[in-house]
Design a protein around this motif. Sequence first.
Motif, PDB file in Angstrom:
ATOM      1  N   TYR A   1      12.080  26.852  -1.958  1.00 46.26           N
ATOM      2  CA  TYR A   1      12.947  27.744  -2.741  1.00 46.26           C
ATOM      3  C   TYR A   1      13.171  27.255  -4.172  1.00 46.26           C
ATOM      4  CZ  TYR A   1      13.683  29.646   1.873  1.00 46.26           C
ATOM      5  OH  TYR A   1      13.471  30.205   3.110  1.00 46.26           O
ATOM      6  N   LEU A   2      12.388  26.267  -4.587  1.00 48.49           N
ATOM      7  CA  LEU A   2      12.489  25.787  -5.960  1.00 48.49           C
ATOM      8  C   LEU A   2      11.804  26.739  -6.934  1.00 48.49           C
ATOM      9  CD1 LEU A   2      11.744  21.958  -5.678  1.00 48.49           C
ATOM     10  CD2 LEU A   2      13.901  23.008  -6.383  1.00 48.49           C
ATOM     11  N   ASP A   3      12.245  26.703  -8.179  1.00 46.38           N
ATOM     12  CA  ASP A   3      11.567  27.436  -9.250  1.00 46.38           C
ATOM     13  C   ASP A   3      10.373  26.589  -9.688  1.00 46.38           C
ATOM     14  OD1 ASP A   3      10.707  28.836 -11.425  1.00 46.38           O
ATOM     15  OD2 ASP A   3      12.509  28.510 -12.637  1.00 46.38           O
ATOM     16  N   ILE A   4       9.253  26.736  -8.961  1.00 45.96           N
ATOM     17  CA  ILE A   4       8.087  25.884  -9.199  1.00 45.96           C
ATOM     18  C   ILE A   4       7.548  26.073 -10.612  1.00 45.96           C
ATOM     19  CG2 ILE A   4       5.759  25.296  -8.407  1.00 45.96           C
ATOM     20  CD1 ILE A   4       7.920  24.631  -6.392  1.00 45.96           C
ATOM     21  N   GLU A   5       7.462  27.314 -11.024  1.00 49.17           N
ATOM     22  CA  GLU A   5       6.949  27.594 -12.366  1.00 49.17           C
ATOM     23  C   GLU A   5       7.815  26.926 -13.435  1.00 49.17           C
ATOM     24  OE1 GLU A   5       6.418  31.370 -15.435  1.00 49.17           O
ATOM     25  OE2 GLU A   5       6.951  31.728 -13.328  1.00 49.17           O
ATOM     26  N   GLY A   6       9.144  27.026 -13.261  1.00 48.17           N
ATOM     27  CA  GLY A   6      10.052  26.415 -14.222  1.00 48.17           C
ATOM     28  C   GLY A   6       9.911  24.901 -14.267  1.00 48.17           C
ATOM     29  N   PHE A   7       9.721  24.276 -13.084  1.00 48.85           N
ATOM     30  CA  PHE A   7       9.598  22.818 -13.036  1.00 48.85           C
ATOM     31  C   PHE A   7       8.374  22.349 -13.812  1.00 48.85           C
ATOM     32  CE2 PHE A   7       7.723  19.014 -11.171  1.00 48.85           C
ATOM     33  CZ  PHE A   7       8.788  18.118 -11.231  1.00 48.85           C
ATOM     34  N   TYR A   8       7.265  23.083 -13.694  1.00 48.29           N
ATOM     35  CA  TYR A   8       6.018  22.653 -14.327  1.00 48.29           C
ATOM     36  C   TYR A   8       5.859  23.162 -15.758  1.00 48.29           C
ATOM     37  CZ  TYR A   8       4.530  20.887  -9.814  1.00 48.29           C
ATOM     38  OH  TYR A   8       4.451  20.178  -8.641  1.00 48.29           O
ATOM     39  N   MET A   9       6.887  23.812 -16.285  1.00 45.27           N
ATOM     40  CA  MET A   9       6.798  24.403 -17.616  1.00 45.27           C
ATOM     41  C   MET A   9       6.464  23.367 -18.681  1.00 45.27           C
ATOM     42  SD  MET A   9       6.915  27.377 -19.013  1.00 45.27           S
ATOM     43  CE  MET A   9       7.860  28.391 -17.857  1.00 45.27           C
ATOM     44  N   ASN A  10       7.011  22.157 -18.542  1.00 43.02           N
ATOM     45  CA  ASN A  10       6.780  21.119 -19.551  1.00 43.02           C
ATOM     46  C   ASN A  10       5.630  20.181 -19.180  1.00 43.02           C
ATOM     47  OD1 ASN A  10       8.968  22.020 -21.155  1.00 43.02           O
ATOM     48  ND2 ASN A  10      10.403  20.907 -19.822  1.00 43.02           N
ATOM     49  N   ILE A  11       4.948  20.483 -18.058  1.00 46.83           N
ATOM     50  CA  ILE A  11       3.858  19.620 -17.595  1.00 46.83           C
ATOM     51  C   ILE A  11       2.512  20.321 -17.749  1.00 46.83           C
ATOM     52  CG2 ILE A  11       2.914  18.380 -15.605  1.00 46.83           C
ATOM     53  CD1 ILE A  11       5.797  18.156 -14.573  1.00 46.83           C
ATOM     54  N   LEU A  12       2.468  21.603 -17.404  1.00 46.69           N
ATOM     55  CA  LEU A  12       1.251  22.401 -17.532  1.00 46.69           C
ATOM     56  C   LEU A  12       1.377  23.333 -18.738  1.00 46.69           C
ATOM     57  CD1 LEU A  12       0.824  23.415 -13.774  1.00 46.69           C
ATOM     58  CD2 LEU A  12      -0.139  21.437 -14.945  1.00 46.69           C
ATOM     59  N   ASN A  13       0.248  23.672 -19.318  1.00 45.42           N
ATOM     60  CA  ASN A  13       0.273  24.550 -20.492  1.00 45.42           C
ATOM     61  C   ASN A  13       0.785  25.946 -20.140  1.00 45.42           C
ATOM     62  OD1 ASN A  13      -0.738  22.604 -22.255  1.00 45.42           O
ATOM     63  ND2 ASN A  13      -2.860  23.062 -21.715  1.00 45.42           N
ATOM     64  N   ARG A  14       0.217  26.495 -19.068  1.00 44.53           N
ATOM     65  CA  ARG A  14       0.598  27.847 -18.640  1.00 44.53           C
ATOM     66  C   ARG A  14       0.768  27.860 -17.117  1.00 44.53           C
ATOM     67  NH1 ARG A  14      -3.599  32.043 -20.611  1.00 44.53           N
ATOM     68  NH2 ARG A  14      -5.026  30.468 -19.820  1.00 44.53           N
ATOM     69  N   PRO A  15       1.869  27.369 -16.603  1.00 47.32           N
ATOM     70  CA  PRO A  15       2.025  27.246 -15.142  1.00 47.32           C
ATOM     71  C   PRO A  15       1.889  28.574 -14.400  1.00 47.32           C
ATOM     72  CG  PRO A  15       4.126  26.913 -16.280  1.00 47.32           C
ATOM     73  CD  PRO A  15       3.049  26.887 -17.321  1.00 47.32           C
ATOM     74  N   LYS A  16       2.329  29.676 -14.990  1.00 46.69           N
ATOM     75  CA  LYS A  16       2.243  30.980 -14.323  1.00 46.69           C
ATOM     76  C   LYS A  16       0.795  31.412 -14.120  1.00 46.69           C
ATOM     77  CE  LYS A  16       4.328  34.518 -12.475  1.00 46.69           C
ATOM     78  NZ  LYS A  16       5.102  34.336 -11.233  1.00 46.69           N
ATOM     79  N   VAL A  17      -0.104  30.882 -14.951  1.00 45.84           N
ATOM     80  CA  VAL A  17      -1.533  31.182 -14.839  1.00 45.84           C
ATOM     81  C   VAL A  17      -2.245  30.089 -14.054  1.00 45.84           C
ATOM     82  CG1 VAL A  17      -3.684  31.511 -16.123  1.00 45.84           C
ATOM     83  CG2 VAL A  17      -1.545  32.502 -16.984  1.00 45.84           C
ATOM     84  N   GLU A  18      -1.951  28.833 -14.373  1.00 45.17           N
ATOM     85  CA  GLU A  18      -2.684  27.714 -13.785  1.00 45.17           C
ATOM     86  C   GLU A  18      -2.371  27.507 -12.303  1.00 45.17           C
ATOM     87  OE1 GLU A  18      -2.928  24.103 -16.308  1.00 45.17           O
ATOM     88  OE2 GLU A  18      -1.883  25.306 -17.823  1.00 45.17           O
ATOM     89  N   LEU A  19      -1.119  27.658 -11.913  1.00 43.34           N
ATOM     90  CA  LEU A  19      -0.762  27.422 -10.510  1.00 43.34           C
ATOM     91  C   LEU A  19      -1.414  28.442  -9.564  1.00 43.34           C
ATOM     92  CD1 LEU A  19       2.994  26.397 -10.886  1.00 43.34           C
ATOM     93  CD2 LEU A  19       1.087  24.925 -10.222  1.00 43.34           C
ATOM     94  N   PRO A  20      -1.367  29.743  -9.828  1.00 43.07           N
ATOM     95  CA  PRO A  20      -2.027  30.687  -8.915  1.00 43.07           C
ATOM     96  C   PRO A  20      -3.534  30.473  -8.793  1.00 43.07           C
ATOM     97  CG  PRO A  20      -0.451  31.856 -10.286  1.00 43.07           C
ATOM     98  CD  PRO A  20      -0.561  30.464 -10.837  1.00 43.07           C
ATOM     99  N   ARG A  21      -4.153  29.928  -9.837  1.00 43.86           N
ATOM    100  CA  ARG A  21      -5.598  29.657  -9.765  1.00 43.86           C
ATOM    101  C   ARG A  21      -5.925  28.602  -8.712  1.00 43.86           C
ATOM    102  NH1 ARG A  21      -6.984  29.430 -16.261  1.00 43.86           N
ATOM    103  NH2 ARG A  21      -7.055  31.702 -16.619  1.00 43.86           N
ATOM    104  N   LEU A  22      -4.947  27.775  -8.359  1.00 47.76           N
ATOM    105  CA  LEU A  22      -5.193  26.750  -7.342  1.00 47.76           C
ATOM    106  C   LEU A  22      -5.517  27.368  -5.980  1.00 47.76           C
ATOM    107  CD1 LEU A  22      -2.422  24.094  -8.176  1.00 47.76           C
ATOM    108  CD2 LEU A  22      -4.841  24.076  -8.818  1.00 47.76           C
ATOM    109  N   PHE A  23      -5.056  28.603  -5.734  1.00 51.94           N
ATOM    110  CA  PHE A  23      -5.371  29.254  -4.461  1.00 51.94           C
ATOM    111  C   PHE A  23      -6.873  29.505  -4.306  1.00 51.94           C
ATOM    112  CE2 PHE A  23      -0.875  30.716  -4.895  1.00 51.94           C
ATOM    113  CZ  PHE A  23      -0.392  30.159  -3.721  1.00 51.94           C
ATOM    114  N   LEU A  24      -7.604  29.501  -5.418  1.00 53.43           N
ATOM    115  CA  LEU A  24      -9.051  29.740  -5.379  1.00 53.43           C
ATOM    116  C   LEU A  24      -9.848  28.444  -5.278  1.00 53.43           C
ATOM    117  CD1 LEU A  24      -9.292  32.482  -8.163  1.00 53.43           C
ATOM    118  CD2 LEU A  24      -9.109  32.805  -5.690  1.00 53.43           C
ATOM    119  N   SER A  25      -9.171  27.310  -5.216  1.00 46.18           N
ATOM    120  CA  SER A  25      -9.857  26.013  -5.132  1.00 46.18           C
ATOM    121  C   SER A  25     -10.562  25.863  -3.787  1.00 46.18           C
ATOM    122  CB  SER A  25      -8.856  24.866  -5.305  1.00 46.18           C
ATOM    123  OG  SER A  25      -8.179  24.962  -6.533  1.00 46.18           O
TER     124      SER A  25
END
Length: 326
Positions: A259-283
């Motif tokens: 229930y964490l705001d995952i996108e918000g947590f990674y905002m300062n770590i990844l360039n575009r977390p809203k784009v980069e994180l969903p791409r991991l499902f295709l790994s």
Amino acid sequence: MIIQISAELFFSKDNQTLTTLTEIIRILIFDKGTIHIWDNSNFDANLYGSLINSTWFENFLSKSEQDVVKIYIRKESFFLNEENLHYLRCENLNSQADLLSFVAEVSEPSFIILENATNDWNFIRGIVRMYTNNKKRKRIYKRLSKAIENRSLRPDNAGGLGEMQNRIQSLNEHISYKKLMTLFDSDKKSQEEDLNNSKLSLISFLKNKNDFEIKWESSDLIVWHMLFKREMENYIPKEFILRKHPNAELQSNDEQYDYLDIEGFYMNILNRPKVELPRLFLSDDLKRGQMEEHCNGELIKVETPNGTLEPVSEIELILIKLAKII
């Protein structure tokens, strides 16, 4: 979709009916890209003899088509098994109107309506890929994979939850509700948190009633699923994110992570977390077992073809629902 055609239609004296019927048979038997199945179980030996002497058979099919139809009618469909009959939608075509309706329906793709189709579609494509070779329901998941490949199943962008109802109604102007599904986040910050009014309003619309249990039923307007966790990013195992981004360690237990705001947590770590994180499902190295272990607290019992109940993960439940619209 599984289609059974009334035998009487093959002996119609109406040329338009026979022309439409021919178009459908070509879709069901001769189109290699089709994901639909012809249920020919209503044809017996007596009907076979009459059929090959009918006006439809002699005048509307080519010689090569006649040879294939002869073989097809005389044996049970290879694809007509208990699994397909149970998990796929079945339709009966009993009139010329039904034939025309079917032709119109198959000319349009099925759509899964997402809050953000650009990113959320990666989640759908990823979980379909993970289950394509699953031992159970393998035929169903391969059919989903084929539907994505030939674009008979596509994503549609609602542009946010607030526009979901309008988008569903807009699509229904030219696409049957039977070919639509929506999937959306719960946006819950804890398991105990109540749904907000926007979610409740959408579910009320989908169920067409004000007093309801929060689960999809076959009588609902379209197939739908609300994620158990906060949002799609919460379904990526945190260990997998850490492997891809070693500097992105997240301290939390499993329930907190859901229930964490995952996108918000990674905002300062990844360039575009809203784009980069969903791409991991295709790994390729994100495996079904990892996803199921991450969802093992949300097992749901579904009915199987033999009538027994089988516990499945939420991820697999989404795929079982999705199969209903193709």
